[in-house]
Design an enzyme around this catalytic site. Structure first.
Site, mmCIF file in Angstrom:
data_model
loop_
_atom_site.group_PDB
_atom_site.id
_atom_site.type_symbol
_atom_site.label_atom_id
_atom_site.label_comp_id
_atom_site.label_asym_id
_atom_site.label_seq_id
_atom_site.Cartn_x
_atom_site.Cartn_y
_atom_site.Cartn_z
ATOM 1 N N ARG A 1 0.837 -1.199 0.000
ATOM 2 C CA ARG A 1 0.000 0.000 0.000
ATOM 3 C C ARG A 1 0.877 1.257 0.000
ATOM 4 O O ARG A 1 0.524 2.261 -0.617
ATOM 5 C CB ARG A 1 -0.926 -0.013 1.218
ATOM 6 C CG ARG A 1 -2.064 0.949 1.085
ATOM 7 C CD ARG A 1 -3.127 0.700 2.118
ATOM 8 N NE ARG A 1 -3.891 -0.503 1.872
ATOM 9 C CZ ARG A 1 -4.699 -1.054 2.760
ATOM 10 N NH1 ARG A 1 -4.843 -0.511 3.962
ATOM 11 N NH2 ARG A 1 -5.373 -2.142 2.466
ATOM 12 N N SER B 1 -13.262 -0.959 7.769
ATOM 13 C CA SER B 1 -13.229 -1.981 6.707
ATOM 14 C C SER B 1 -14.163 -3.136 7.025
ATOM 15 O O SER B 1 -14.532 -3.905 6.137
ATOM 16 C CB SER B 1 -11.809 -2.515 6.538
ATOM 17 O OG SER B 1 -11.356 -3.080 7.755
ATOM 18 N N ASP B 2 -14.519 -3.286 8.290
ATOM 19 C CA ASP B 2 -15.434 -4.353 8.683
ATOM 20 C C ASP B 2 -16.135 -3.915 9.963
ATOM 21 O O ASP B 2 -15.574 -3.169 10.748
ATOM 22 C CB ASP B 2 -14.681 -5.673 8.910
ATOM 23 C CG ASP B 2 -13.517 -5.509 9.865
ATOM 24 O OD1 ASP B 2 -12.466 -4.989 9.444
ATOM 25 O OD2 ASP B 2 -13.662 -5.868 11.042
ATOM 26 N N THR C 1 -6.972 0.836 8.277
ATOM 27 C CA THR C 1 -8.354 0.385 8.416
ATOM 28 C C THR C 1 -8.616 0.039 9.876
ATOM 29 O O THR C 1 -7.692 -0.126 10.671
ATOM 30 C CB THR C 1 -8.631 -0.869 7.551
ATOM 31 O OG1 THR C 1 -7.700 -1.883 7.915
ATOM 32 C CG2 THR C 1 -8.524 -0.554 6.080
ATOM 33 N N GLU D 1 -8.312 -1.083 16.136
ATOM 34 C CA GLU D 1 -7.194 -1.300 15.207
ATOM 35 C C GLU D 1 -5.979 -1.642 16.076
ATOM 36 O O GLU D 1 -6.152 -1.977 17.237
ATOM 37 C CB GLU D 1 -6.987 -0.102 14.259
ATOM 38 C CG GLU D 1 -6.873 1.239 14.931
ATOM 39 C CD GLU D 1 -5.516 1.555 15.481
ATOM 40 O OE1 GLU D 1 -4.641 1.936 14.691
ATOM 41 O OE2 GLU D 1 -5.334 1.488 16.723
ATOM 42 N N ARG E 1 13.818 -5.325 5.401
ATOM 43 C CA ARG E 1 12.732 -6.225 5.799
ATOM 44 C C ARG E 1 11.465 -6.033 4.976
ATOM 45 O O ARG E 1 10.357 -6.356 5.434
ATOM 46 C CB ARG E 1 12.383 -6.058 7.285
ATOM 47 C CG ARG E 1 13.441 -6.627 8.186
ATOM 48 C CD ARG E 1 13.095 -6.386 9.631
ATOM 49 N NE ARG E 1 14.137 -6.958 10.465
ATOM 50 C CZ ARG E 1 13.983 -8.048 11.206
ATOM 51 N NH1 ARG E 1 12.837 -8.693 11.231
ATOM 52 N NH2 ARG E 1 14.965 -8.500 11.936
ATOM 53 N N ARG F 1 -1.109 8.209 10.213
ATOM 54 C CA ARG F 1 -1.359 6.815 9.886
ATOM 55 C C ARG F 1 -2.599 6.747 9.001
ATOM 56 O O ARG F 1 -3.625 7.390 9.288
ATOM 57 C CB ARG F 1 -1.574 6.015 11.172
ATOM 58 C CG ARG F 1 -2.156 4.645 10.960
ATOM 59 C CD ARG F 1 -2.114 3.778 12.191
ATOM 60 N NE ARG F 1 -3.243 2.856 12.243
ATOM 61 C CZ ARG F 1 -3.453 1.850 11.396
ATOM 62 N NH1 ARG F 1 -2.611 1.627 10.403
ATOM 63 N NH2 ARG F 1 -4.502 1.074 11.520
ATOM 64 N N VAL F 2 -2.506 5.989 7.919
ATOM 65 C CA VAL F 2 -3.670 5.730 7.059
ATOM 66 C C VAL F 2 -3.900 4.222 7.071
ATOM 67 O O VAL F 2 -3.052 3.457 6.626
ATOM 68 C CB VAL F 2 -3.459 6.257 5.621
ATOM 69 C CG1 VAL F 2 -3.681 7.757 5.563
ATOM 70 C CG2 VAL F 2 -2.079 5.931 5.064
HETATM 71 N N1 HPA Z 1 -9.345 -5.742 14.520
HETATM 72 C C1 HPA Z 1 -8.169 -5.134 14.547
HETATM 73 N N2 HPA Z 1 -7.739 -4.372 13.582
HETATM 74 C C2 HPA Z 1 -8.525 -4.195 12.516
HETATM 75 C C3 HPA Z 1 -9.771 -4.796 12.444
HETATM 76 C C4 HPA Z 1 -10.197 -5.600 13.496
HETATM 77 O O1 HPA Z 1 -11.296 -6.165 13.471
HETATM 78 N N3 HPA Z 1 -10.321 -4.448 11.252
HETATM 79 C C5 HPA Z 1 -9.437 -3.640 10.638
HETATM 80 N N4 HPA Z 1 -8.348 -3.492 11.401
#
Ligand code: HPA
Length: 234
Positions: A24, A204-205, A90, A180, A43, A87-88
């Site tokens: 990314r 993202s979820d 999810t 996160e 790394r 920080r970018v």
């Molecule tokens: N847990 C931790 N970090 C995350 C999650 C999660 O469900 N979804 C996106 N980043």
């Protein structure tokens, strides 16, 4: 050079975006920056520097979780004169009101991390965003018509809960929006060095509805989040 970064002094800009994923980082540089130079490959944690609308900006992958993120944030601040970090990433939404693709501007990060416990002893340190960056991000997002929410995240050391449950109920009851794995380290270390930091994280979820971003929506949301981060630094 530092143990995890092979760049020379001056190779990083004062403003750095921090995605977790090295691919990314490369995608951000390819998509948004001009005059891109790779400054780190140690790394596989790619670091790149380029320009956005004529201003120098770097992108550095942090890996996942506080221990990894803390290494890169520490080394950028110890050796490379970085002044502003965004920080970018999810996050997982903790309530049904916030939908996938909503953007969380992380005002504060609670954490179960041992890093903060050992550092602060009897105190529970409040890891907070830089107010100037937070305000600019909120204003910029509003102008752009993005769905954003400002509030607290939890930075969890576990992606998989070892007890198999959902340990977030009490945090939810206290207004925590999402989970996160990096922000508490970023904010705590930035404060120690007296520099500015912010996390911008797309949901993202959703841990309540189990809704997830589709691959197409994930890409589109990434574009709007990164543009928001870059414009916040402008
Ligand atoms: N847990 C931790 N970090 C995350 C999650 C999660 O469900 N979804 C996106 N980043």
């Amino acid at each position: 050079m530092t143990p995890h970064i092979e760049a020379n002094h001056g190779d990083y800009a004062e403003d750095v975006l921090l995605p977790g994923d090295p691919m990314r980082a490369e995608w951000i540089a390819d998509t948004f920056l001009d005059n891109v130079k790779v400054v780190n490959r140690v790394r596989g944690a790619t670091g790149l520097t380029g320009t956005y609308q004529g201003r120098r900006v770097s992108v550095q992958a942090t890996g996942m979780g506080m221990p990894s993120a803390a290494i890169y944030v520490n080394e950028l601040l110890m050796e490379y004169g970085v002044k502003r970090l965004i920080r970018v990433g999810t996050c997982g939404g903790l309530n049904a009101e916030n939908k996938v693709r909503d953007i969380v501007l992380a005002q504060a990060a609670s954490t179960n991390s041992n890093q903060n416990q050992t550092l602060f002893g009897q105190f529970q340190y409040a890891s907070i965003a830089d107010f100037g960056l937070l305000r600019k991000a909120a204003d910029t997002a509003e102008l752009a018509g993005l769905r954003t929410v400002v509030g607290g995240l939890v930075t969890d050391d576990n992606f998989y809960d070892p007890l198999g449950g959902t340990p977030y109920e009490v945090l939810k009851k206290h207004g925590t929006l999402a989970v996160e794995m990096e922000t508490a380290a970023l904010y705590t270390i930035a404060a120690r060095y007296g520099v500015k930091a912010l996390t911008i994280a797309t949901i993202s979820d959703c841990l309540v509805t189990h809704e997830q971003l589709s691959p197409e929506a994930r890409q589109a949301s990434l574009v709007e989040m990164v543009k928001l981060a870059l414009d916040t630094l402008g």
